[in-house]
Design a protein around this motif. Structure first.
Motif, PDB file in Angstrom:
ATOM      1  N   PHE A 205       0.829  -1.200   0.000  1.00 13.58           N
ATOM      2  CA  PHE A 205       0.000   0.000   0.000  1.00 13.58           C
ATOM      3  C   PHE A 205       0.869   1.259   0.000  1.00 13.58           C
ATOM      4  O   PHE A 205       1.970   1.276   0.534  1.00 13.58           O
ATOM      5  CB  PHE A 205      -0.904  -0.009   1.224  1.00 13.58           C
ATOM      6  CG  PHE A 205      -2.079   0.903   1.116  1.00 13.58           C
ATOM      7  CD1 PHE A 205      -3.131   0.610   0.277  1.00 13.58           C
ATOM      8  CD2 PHE A 205      -2.128   2.072   1.849  1.00 13.58           C
ATOM      9  CE1 PHE A 205      -4.223   1.442   0.173  1.00 13.58           C
ATOM     10  CE2 PHE A 205      -3.215   2.918   1.764  1.00 13.58           C
ATOM     11  CZ  PHE A 205      -4.270   2.606   0.920  1.00 13.58           C
ATOM     12  N   ALA A 206       0.360   2.326  -0.618  1.00 14.63           N
ATOM     13  CA  ALA A 206       1.068   3.598  -0.659  1.00 14.63           C
ATOM     14  C   ALA A 206       0.051   4.728  -0.716  1.00 14.63           C
ATOM     15  O   ALA A 206      -1.105   4.527  -1.083  1.00 14.63           O
ATOM     16  CB  ALA A 206       1.997   3.663  -1.867  1.00 14.63           C
ATOM     17  N   PHE A 288       4.580  11.555  -1.022  1.00 12.89           N
ATOM     18  CA  PHE A 288       4.234  10.141  -1.119  1.00 12.89           C
ATOM     19  C   PHE A 288       4.787   9.422   0.099  1.00 12.89           C
ATOM     20  O   PHE A 288       5.884   9.730   0.579  1.00 12.89           O
ATOM     21  CB  PHE A 288       4.815   9.532  -2.397  1.00 12.89           C
ATOM     22  CG  PHE A 288       4.376  10.228  -3.651  1.00 12.89           C
ATOM     23  CD1 PHE A 288       3.184   9.898  -4.269  1.00 12.89           C
ATOM     24  CD2 PHE A 288       5.151  11.246  -4.193  1.00 12.89           C
ATOM     25  CE1 PHE A 288       2.777  10.547  -5.415  1.00 12.89           C
ATOM     26  CE2 PHE A 288       4.753  11.906  -5.342  1.00 12.89           C
ATOM     27  CZ  PHE A 288       3.562  11.564  -5.950  1.00 12.89           C
ATOM     28  N   GLY A 289       4.023   8.446   0.586  1.00 14.25           N
ATOM     29  CA  GLY A 289       4.444   7.684   1.746  1.00 14.25           C
ATOM     30  C   GLY A 289       4.308   6.198   1.525  1.00 14.25           C
ATOM     31  O   GLY A 289       3.294   5.733   1.000  1.00 14.25           O
ATOM     32  N   PHE A 290       5.344   5.445   1.894  1.00 12.95           N
ATOM     33  CA  PHE A 290       5.326   3.981   1.846  1.00 12.95           C
ATOM     34  C   PHE A 290       5.438   3.479   3.279  1.00 12.95           C
ATOM     35  O   PHE A 290       6.379   3.833   3.995  1.00 12.95           O
ATOM     36  CB  PHE A 290       6.507   3.424   1.048  1.00 12.95           C
ATOM     37  CG  PHE A 290       6.487   3.778  -0.410  1.00 12.95           C
ATOM     38  CD1 PHE A 290       5.327   4.181  -1.040  1.00 12.95           C
ATOM     39  CD2 PHE A 290       7.651   3.693  -1.159  1.00 12.95           C
ATOM     40  CE1 PHE A 290       5.319   4.511  -2.376  1.00 12.95           C
ATOM     41  CE2 PHE A 290       7.656   4.008  -2.499  1.00 12.95           C
ATOM     42  CZ  PHE A 290       6.489   4.417  -3.113  1.00 12.95           C
ATOM     43  N   GLY A 291       4.495   2.661   3.714  1.00  8.65           N
ATOM     44  CA  GLY A 291       4.549   2.149   5.073  1.00  8.65           C
ATOM     45  C   GLY A 291       3.830   0.835   5.216  1.00  8.65           C
ATOM     46  O   GLY A 291       3.309   0.274   4.246  1.00  8.65           O
ATOM     47  N   SER A 292       3.779   0.329   6.445  1.00  7.45           N
ATOM     48  CA  SER A 292       3.192  -0.987   6.715  1.00  7.45           C
ATOM     49  C   SER A 292       1.681  -0.941   6.882  1.00  7.45           C
ATOM     50  O   SER A 292       1.045  -1.981   6.972  1.00  7.45           O
ATOM     51  CB  SER A 292       3.831  -1.576   7.976  1.00  7.45           C
ATOM     52  OG  SER A 292       3.682  -0.679   9.079  1.00  7.45           O
ATOM     53  N   ALA A 313       8.640  25.540  -5.425  1.00  6.51           N
ATOM     54  CA  ALA A 313       8.431  25.206  -6.839  1.00  6.51           C
ATOM     55  C   ALA A 313       7.627  23.923  -6.930  1.00  6.51           C
ATOM     56  O   ALA A 313       7.649  23.096  -6.008  1.00  6.51           O
ATOM     57  CB  ALA A 313       9.777  25.036  -7.547  1.00  6.51           C
ATOM     58  N   PRO A 314       6.889  23.706  -8.028  1.00  3.32           N
ATOM     59  CA  PRO A 314       6.132  22.463  -8.183  1.00  3.32           C
ATOM     60  C   PRO A 314       7.062  21.246  -8.134  1.00  3.32           C
ATOM     61  O   PRO A 314       7.966  21.129  -8.959  1.00  3.32           O
ATOM     62  CB  PRO A 314       5.477  22.608  -9.563  1.00  3.32           C
ATOM     63  CG  PRO A 314       5.467  24.067  -9.836  1.00  3.32           C
ATOM     64  CD  PRO A 314       6.705  24.612  -9.181  1.00  3.32           C
ATOM     65  N   CYS A 315       6.858  20.390  -7.173  1.00  4.22           N
ATOM     66  CA  CYS A 315       7.707  19.214  -7.045  1.00  4.22           C
ATOM     67  C   CYS A 315       7.071  18.245  -6.060  1.00  4.22           C
ATOM     68  O   CYS A 315       5.993  18.488  -5.524  1.00  4.22           O
ATOM     69  CB  CYS A 315       9.119  19.586  -6.588  1.00  4.22           C
ATOM     70  SG  CYS A 315       9.196  20.170  -4.887  1.00  4.22           S
ATOM     71  N   GLY A 316       7.746  17.129  -5.803  1.00  4.91           N
ATOM     72  CA  GLY A 316       7.259  16.146  -4.853  1.00  4.91           C
ATOM     73  C   GLY A 316       8.403  15.481  -4.118  1.00  4.91           C
ATOM     74  O   GLY A 316       9.554  15.502  -4.565  1.00  4.91           O
ATOM     75  N   PHE A 317       8.072  14.867  -2.967  1.00  7.01           N
ATOM     76  CA  PHE A 317       9.041  14.099  -2.185  1.00  7.01           C
ATOM     77  C   PHE A 317       8.408  12.768  -1.800  1.00  7.01           C
ATOM     78  O   PHE A 317       7.175  12.647  -1.692  1.00  7.01           O
ATOM     79  CB  PHE A 317       9.448  14.850  -0.914  1.00  7.01           C
ATOM     80  CG  PHE A 317      10.469  15.924  -1.134  1.00  7.01           C
ATOM     81  CD1 PHE A 317      11.810  15.679  -0.911  1.00  7.01           C
ATOM     82  CD2 PHE A 317      10.078  17.172  -1.580  1.00  7.01           C
ATOM     83  CE1 PHE A 317      12.757  16.679  -1.113  1.00  7.01           C
ATOM     84  CE2 PHE A 317      11.007  18.176  -1.789  1.00  7.01           C
ATOM     85  CZ  PHE A 317      12.358  17.929  -1.553  1.00  7.01           C
ATOM     86  N   LEU A 318       9.247  11.777  -1.580  1.00  9.35           N
ATOM     87  CA  LEU A 318       8.829  10.452  -1.119  1.00  9.35           C
ATOM     88  C   LEU A 318       9.478  10.184   0.226  1.00  9.35           C
ATOM     89  O   LEU A 318      10.658  10.483   0.430  1.00  9.35           O
ATOM     90  CB  LEU A 318       9.257   9.378  -2.127  1.00  9.35           C
ATOM     91  CG  LEU A 318       9.350   7.942  -1.615  1.00  9.35           C
ATOM     92  CD1 LEU A 318       7.952   7.399  -1.304  1.00  9.35           C
ATOM     93  CD2 LEU A 318      10.052   7.045  -2.626  1.00  9.35           C
ATOM     94  N   MET A 319       8.694   9.584   1.154  1.00  7.29           N
ATOM     95  CA  MET A 319       9.240   9.230   2.464  1.00  7.29           C
ATOM     96  C   MET A 319       8.762   7.839   2.845  1.00  7.29           C
ATOM     97  O   MET A 319       7.602   7.485   2.595  1.00  7.29           O
ATOM     98  CB  MET A 319       8.786  10.247   3.518  1.00  7.29           C
ATOM     99  CG  MET A 319       9.480  10.087   4.874  1.00  7.29           C
ATOM    100  SD  MET A 319       9.072  11.432   6.004  1.00  7.29           S
ATOM    101  CE  MET A 319      10.150  11.036   7.387  1.00  7.29           C
ATOM    102  N   ASP A 320       9.653   7.020   3.423  1.00  2.35           N
ATOM    103  CA  ASP A 320       9.245   5.697   3.881  1.00  2.35           C
ATOM    104  C   ASP A 320       9.453   5.565   5.388  1.00  2.35           C
ATOM    105  O   ASP A 320       9.929   6.490   6.053  1.00  2.35           O
ATOM    106  CB  ASP A 320       9.952   4.582   3.109  1.00  2.35           C
ATOM    107  CG  ASP A 320      11.449   4.485   3.425  1.00  2.35           C
ATOM    108  OD1 ASP A 320      11.915   5.191   4.352  1.00  2.35           O
ATOM    109  OD2 ASP A 320      12.141   3.714   2.760  1.00  2.35           O
ATOM    110  N   GLU A 321       9.094   4.399   5.934  1.00  6.85           N
ATOM    111  CA  GLU A 321       9.132   4.195   7.386  1.00  6.85           C
ATOM    112  C   GLU A 321      10.534   4.261   7.976  1.00  6.85           C
ATOM    113  O   GLU A 321      10.705   4.522   9.167  1.00  6.85           O
ATOM    114  CB  GLU A 321       8.497   2.848   7.737  1.00  6.85           C
ATOM    115  CG  GLU A 321       6.992   2.847   7.688  1.00  6.85           C
ATOM    116  CD  GLU A 321       6.408   1.530   8.154  1.00  6.85           C
ATOM    117  OE1 GLU A 321       5.661   1.525   9.147  1.00  6.85           O
ATOM    118  OE2 GLU A 321       6.706   0.499   7.521  1.00  6.85           O
TER     119      GLU A 321
END
Length: 436
Positions: A205-206, A288-292, A313-321
């Protein structure tokens, strides 16, 4: 889901390695058989054009011959000849009554040659070695061996190159290195397990949160947020996702991780924020998030979008556990298109005829566009839609019955398997999209 693996090998090794792969079930092997190295590149290109691969196993020489053709995200395993293969080849020389040396060896790394020679009690001056290098041509390897033979007429050559064998055949005693069944079997199994692990990760899941920035709390902000929501709802790439508002300026998207991998080109770009700026005139930050768990994914996505908002500025970041932060992801790439979920009359008509939802038809059109004219198998369709193989086969039957797919030959599996039928999607034409 079934798995399709490419296996590139010399014709002299075909029978041996076919046995090594015989224990694999649920795996379709696509063989690339070559006799001369010059055949590798066009044959691998033909395979990539014909079938979608989940992974590929090949040697160092084939890899360097076609490395620029392989998709950057394609899992691969490179078979490197090691000490055991060289030891067994030298053992064959002894069984044939040849002296241990002098011998000229190509392609093996120098430490392996030194270790084997020392273990067998061979004097260093008995062994001449030309280590592997992708920049060394077979003409240079042949010349290397010829210089050795000129100095050591009683010597012999060990090579893994078919071009070298052909050039020196009849002029020198030669032995070709034979890959071990156990090594190939182990590498195939490792590759299968790695792909399975990747698939499991992609189905986890994300969450993604898209936030409108640069507006105060007024009606303009409301209109911008609603425009962003509608854009994401009408984006075919998000057809299988749950999309809804979150807060006064945000839109949340919940989906499998594989979907986000796709819309970010494996986290190299974020076209959706560029699309929002170009078509809606709004600046969007994404996280964006990746987790359990679903809750963890959303919490991580909120932290990531907060980081994106600070960049200005228009952009994105990803973060995980684990606390890993990836970004910033800039617009880049081709802007997403968002026309299908508007459920125009053509799309609704096609959906009713096929007995499918409009969202499924829109997703199929996106799959067809991404295939760029290449036919697919039921398994390919299942992989693209993140459904099971039986569901993919049932969907193909529905599409054929409603004229949205046509047969396009077959792909040959390994010798013990049956050919896999291929099909061409015709969804885009049916709903009035121009097919380039």
């Amino acid at each position: 889901m079934r798995m399709v693996l490419g296996l590139v090998l010399h014709t002299s090794h075909q029978a041996r390695l076919a046995v090594a792969s015989g224990a694999l079930s649920g795996v379709q092997l696509e063989l690339v058989i070559y006799e001369q190295e010059r055949e590798i590149r066009p044959k691998v290109q033909a395979l990539l054009d014909r079938v979608h691969l989940d992974g590929i196993l090949l040697g160092r020489v084939p890899y360097d011959a076609c490395r620029d053709l392989l998709p950057p995200d394609l899992p691969l395993s490179i078979n490197r000849y090691g000490a055991l293969e060289l030891t067994l080849t030298l053992g064959r020389a002894l069984r044939m009554g040849w002296a241990p040396g002098p011998v000229s060896i190509d392609t093996f790394d120098r430490p392996i040659v030194d270790d084997v020679g020392k273990a067998l009690g061979m004097s260093p001056d008995q062994i001449t070695c030309l280590p592997y290098s992708a920049d060394t041509s077979y003409e240079e390897i042949v010349e290397f061996h010829r210089r050795f033979l000129a100095e050591h007429p009683d010597g012999y050559v060990i090579t893994v190159r078919s071009e070298v064998t052909r050039a020196l055949s009849g002029h020198a005693r030669m032995l070709n290195v034979i890959p071990l069944e156990s090594t190939v079997r182990s590498e195939l199994h490792e590759l299968v397990l790695r792909i399975q692990s990747q698939r499991a990760t992609e189905r986890s899941f994300a969450a993604g949160i898209f936030s409108v920035v640069g507006f105060e709390k007024d009606s303009n902000l409301d209109r911008a947020r609603v425009g962003l929501l509608n854009m994401l709802l009408n984006t075919p790439e998000f057809a299988d996702a749950w999309v809804d508002t979150r807060g006064s300026r945000g839109v949340a998207v919940l989906a499998h991780r594989a979907l986000f991998n796709e819309v970010t080109a494996n986290w190299s770009a974020l076209p959706v924020v560029g699309t929002a700026e170009e078509t809606l005139g709004i600046r969007v930050a994404a996280g964006f998030g990746f987790g359990s768990s679903a809750r963890t994914c959303v919490v991580l996505a909120e932290k990531a979008v907060a980081q994106a908002e600070q960049t200005g500025a228009p952009c994105g970041f990803l973060m995980d556990e684990d606390g890993l932060m990836v970004g910033p992801l800039r617009p880049g790439a081709t802007p997403l298109r968002f026309t299908y979920r508007e459920h125009g009359p053509d799309l609704e008509r096609v959906a009713r005829r096929a007995g499918l939802s409009a969202a499924t038809i829109s997703r199929l059109a996106a799959v067809e566009r991404n295939r760029a004219g290449r036919p697919l198998s039921p398994g390919d369709l299942a992989d693209a839609l993140h459904i099971t193989d039986p569901s993919g086969r049932r969907l193909i039957r529905k599409l054929i019955a409603s004229g949205l797919a046509v047969p396009r030959g077959s792909a040959q599996a390994n010798r013990k398997g049956r050919p896999t039928n291929l099909y061409q999607l015709t969804v885009a034409a049916a709903i009035g999209e121009d097919v380039e």
